[in-house]
Design a protein around this motif. Sequence first.
Motif, PDB file in Angstrom:
ATOM      1  N   ALA A  31      25.331  36.096  40.227  1.00  0.00           N
ATOM      2  CA  ALA A  31      26.094  37.150  40.918  1.00  0.00           C
ATOM      3  C   ALA A  31      25.734  38.251  39.684  1.00  0.00           C
ATOM      4  O   ALA A  31      26.018  38.380  38.570  1.00  0.00           O
ATOM      5  N   ASP A  32      25.925  39.060  39.862  1.00  0.00           N
ATOM      6  CA  ASP A  32      26.033  40.471  39.412  1.00  0.00           C
ATOM      7  C   ASP A  32      27.763  40.998  38.190  1.00  0.00           C
ATOM      8  O   ASP A  32      27.284  40.888  37.704  1.00  0.00           O
ATOM      9  N   TYR A  33      28.686  40.793  39.598  1.00  0.00           N
ATOM     10  CA  TYR A  33      29.507  41.558  38.974  1.00  0.00           C
ATOM     11  C   TYR A  33      30.561  40.468  37.967  1.00  0.00           C
ATOM     12  O   TYR A  33      31.410  40.702  37.239  1.00  0.00           O
ATOM     13  N   PRO A  34      30.143  39.518  38.347  1.00  0.00           N
ATOM     14  CA  PRO A  34      31.447  38.623  36.794  1.00  0.00           C
ATOM     15  C   PRO A  34      30.125  39.082  35.489  1.00  0.00           C
ATOM     16  O   PRO A  34      30.978  39.469  34.548  1.00  0.00           O
ATOM     17  N   ALA A  35      28.945  39.451  35.323  1.00  0.00           N
ATOM     18  CA  ALA A  35      28.652  40.304  34.112  1.00  0.00           C
ATOM     19  C   ALA A  35      29.397  42.013  33.939  1.00  0.00           C
ATOM     20  O   ALA A  35      30.026  42.029  32.678  1.00  0.00           O
ATOM     21  N   ALA A  36      29.810  42.043  34.973  1.00  0.00           N
ATOM     22  CA  ALA A  36      30.547  43.374  35.131  1.00  0.00           C
ATOM     23  C   ALA A  36      32.140  43.298  34.462  1.00  0.00           C
ATOM     24  O   ALA A  36      32.677  43.905  33.510  1.00  0.00           O
ATOM     25  N   CYS A  37      32.893  41.578  34.542  1.00  0.00           N
ATOM     26  CA  CYS A  37      33.829  41.374  34.602  1.00  0.00           C
ATOM     27  C   CYS A  37      34.222  41.513  33.321  1.00  0.00           C
ATOM     28  O   CYS A  37      35.562  41.865  32.339  1.00  0.00           O
ATOM     29  N   LEU A  38      33.355  41.011  32.350  1.00  0.00           N
ATOM     30  CA  LEU A  38      33.464  40.167  31.115  1.00  0.00           C
ATOM     31  C   LEU A  38      32.911  41.726  30.160  1.00  0.00           C
ATOM     32  O   LEU A  38      34.116  41.741  29.283  1.00  0.00           O
ATOM     33  N   ALA A  39      32.407  42.123  30.605  1.00  0.00           N
ATOM     34  CA  ALA A  39      31.454  43.787  29.287  1.00  0.00           C
ATOM     35  C   ALA A  39      32.691  44.566  29.761  1.00  0.00           C
ATOM     36  O   ALA A  39      33.507  45.108  29.182  1.00  0.00           O
ATOM     37  N   LEU A  40      33.598  44.609  30.575  1.00  0.00           N
ATOM     38  CA  LEU A  40      34.482  45.504  31.375  1.00  0.00           C
ATOM     39  C   LEU A  40      35.824  45.175  30.946  1.00  0.00           C
ATOM     40  O   LEU A  40      36.905  45.623  30.973  1.00  0.00           O
ATOM     41  N   ASN A  41      36.023  43.859  30.036  1.00  0.00           N
ATOM     42  CA  ASN A  41      37.119  43.489  29.751  1.00  0.00           C
ATOM     43  C   ASN A  41      37.829  43.084  31.425  1.00  0.00           C
ATOM     44  O   ASN A  41      39.876  43.861  30.715  1.00  0.00           O
ATOM     45  N   ALA A  42      37.451  42.806  32.677  1.00  0.00           N
ATOM     46  CA  ALA A  42      38.226  43.310  33.836  1.00  0.00           C
ATOM     47  C   ALA A  42      39.377  42.412  33.735  1.00  0.00           C
ATOM     48  O   ALA A  42      39.993  41.630  33.215  1.00  0.00           O
ATOM     49  N   ALA A  43      40.623  42.607  34.779  1.00  0.00           N
ATOM     50  CA  ALA A  43      41.719  41.816  34.924  1.00  0.00           C
ATOM     51  C   ALA A  43      42.001  41.375  36.550  1.00  0.00           C
ATOM     52  O   ALA A  43      41.134  42.476  37.029  1.00  0.00           O
ATOM     53  N   ILE A  44      41.929  40.099  36.820  1.00  0.00           N
ATOM     54  CA  ILE A  44      41.038  39.415  38.286  1.00  0.00           C
ATOM     55  C   ILE A  44      42.604  39.271  38.127  1.00  0.00           C
ATOM     56  O   ILE A  44      43.764  38.886  37.548  1.00  0.00           O
ATOM     57  N   VAL A  45      43.149  40.783  39.561  1.00  0.00           N
ATOM     58  CA  VAL A  45      44.809  40.162  39.992  1.00  0.00           C
ATOM     59  C   VAL A  45      44.561  39.330  41.173  1.00  0.00           C
ATOM     60  O   VAL A  45      43.652  39.355  41.438  1.00  0.00           O
ATOM     61  N   THR A  46      45.391  38.158  41.093  1.00  0.00           N
ATOM     62  CA  THR A  46      46.149  37.819  41.859  1.00  0.00           C
ATOM     63  C   THR A  46      47.089  37.783  42.861  1.00  0.00           C
ATOM     64  O   THR A  46      47.488  38.410  42.868  1.00  0.00           O
ATOM     65  N   ASN A  47      47.793  37.405  44.494  1.00  0.00           N
ATOM     66  CA  ASN A  47      48.757  36.890  45.057  1.00  0.00           C
ATOM     67  C   ASN A  47      49.668  35.826  43.953  1.00  0.00           C
ATOM     68  O   ASN A  47      50.921  36.472  43.457  1.00  0.00           O
ATOM     69  N   LYS A  48      49.434  36.129  42.912  1.00  0.00           N
ATOM     70  CA  LYS A  48      50.565  34.619  41.788  1.00  0.00           C
ATOM     71  C   LYS A  48      50.357  35.045  40.412  1.00  0.00           C
ATOM     72  O   LYS A  48      51.313  35.329  40.149  1.00  0.00           O
ATOM     73  N   ARG A  49      49.101  35.747  39.638  1.00  0.00           N
ATOM     74  CA  ARG A  49      49.204  36.142  38.523  1.00  0.00           C
ATOM     75  C   ARG A  49      47.940  37.331  38.270  1.00  0.00           C
ATOM     76  O   ARG A  49      47.087  37.693  38.625  1.00  0.00           O
ATOM     77  N   THR A  50      48.086  38.074  37.246  1.00  0.00           N
ATOM     78  CA  THR A  50      46.502  38.512  36.218  1.00  0.00           C
ATOM     79  C   THR A  50      45.979  37.151  35.473  1.00  0.00           C
ATOM     80  O   THR A  50      46.760  36.979  35.097  1.00  0.00           O
TER      81      THR A  50
END
Lengths: 164, 269
Positions: free
Chosen positions: B120-139
């Motif tokens: 998949a493509d988005y995981p690469a964007a998340c890692l390279a852009l140092n993304a925060a994955i926000v959930t209903n419980k935490r970041t």
Amino acid sequence: MTTVSLTVNGQPVTADVDPRTLLIQFLRENLRLTGTHVGCDTSQCGACVVHLNDQAIKACTILAVQADSATVTTIEGIAQGSELHPMQAAFREHHGLQCGFCTPGMVMSAIDIVNRKGQALDEQTIRDELEGNLCRCTGYHNIVKAVAAGAQAMAQKPLPQAAE
Amino acid sequence: MYAFEYHRPTDVKQAAELVAQLEETKFLAGGQTLLPTMKMRLAAPANLIDLGQVAELRGIERSADTLSIGAMTLHAEVANSADVRTAIPALTELAELIGDPHVRNRGTIGGSVANNDPAADYPAACLALNAAIVTNKRTIAADDFFQGIFATALDEGEIITKISFRVPSQAAYVKFRHPASRYALVGVFVAKHADGVRVAVTGSGANGVFRVPEMEQALSRNFAVAALDGISVPAEGMSSDIHADAVYRAHLVGVIARRAVQAAASSRA
């Protein structure tokens, strides 16, 4: 069973369905709208493309219950009486089909391309945008011509929107 | 596909309550992976919780240094967003290359990230852009989120609400696309932030998406293709299948990374 209510080709429809019913099954088997085809059943071929709230989607990869409250337009819903939609007429005029199996999906995708990209479409744009539709007869050449001509015809004519 | 019970919550709280009460649940986002998987009977949830009517999970917000995309935002919405194009044009290009137009009208960013398909493509964007994955419980930081093929840090029943990307000064995503599946055989996302450069690779790792520290260090010193001279990735750790073997994939990572750096370096600074 889950109740689903939606609008198909301008007509309100309500039915109780098994939740695992795909939209394509619902259209073909419950509503007997068999113009939309099942080709690969794996979201590759595009024979099942319909419009959901005016956007082209593959009806084999959405549950009927996910289309609750939505507006669906199929190939049966685009002509006005006996007058073909300009895109359908262009496919006939330019011989954009041989066996015709992929044609409903091609036409629905082509109209969506015009809706998104406008009516002056170059060949590369059409080929790129048709990547989700497979045709095993034509080699695409006449399909591309038909889409370009159909797009221009849509510019010249007010669109039949009755079913949308 | 096997039968299931269908549930349609209208907010995240309801969805969380449903998943807590029910057995053998799966969340349904855009369904472009889950439904084919269910058709093949590789997945058979007893309860399907459709997030399609949860309005709070949709939308794109931009601030000075972050771009936040709601989990149920469609690939087509990302591709067409003026905010995305202005903030991170590389993300626009990434979204435009996912699947085909019909898939992009159903598939969602949250579904892609939660699934963590190794191609998949988005995981690469998340890692390279140092993304925060926000959930209903935490970041969760992207570096901690992706944990191998189809594996993530998400707990059972945890719901991604949005993904926040750090806006880079320069970035690019280059994808060597499998012509039939349209998945990445190799996809490299390169992003430059004030604190350094990140290089993330999808499609090739035997353990899913990964970063290339040696390239990152070299590019952080000199953000130019020449900085990668002499740097390659080993075939060990690459996936092998009928489409490409590990040696070929390793070679391709080097080629595509150089193209991505070239594109990023010539993007607006």
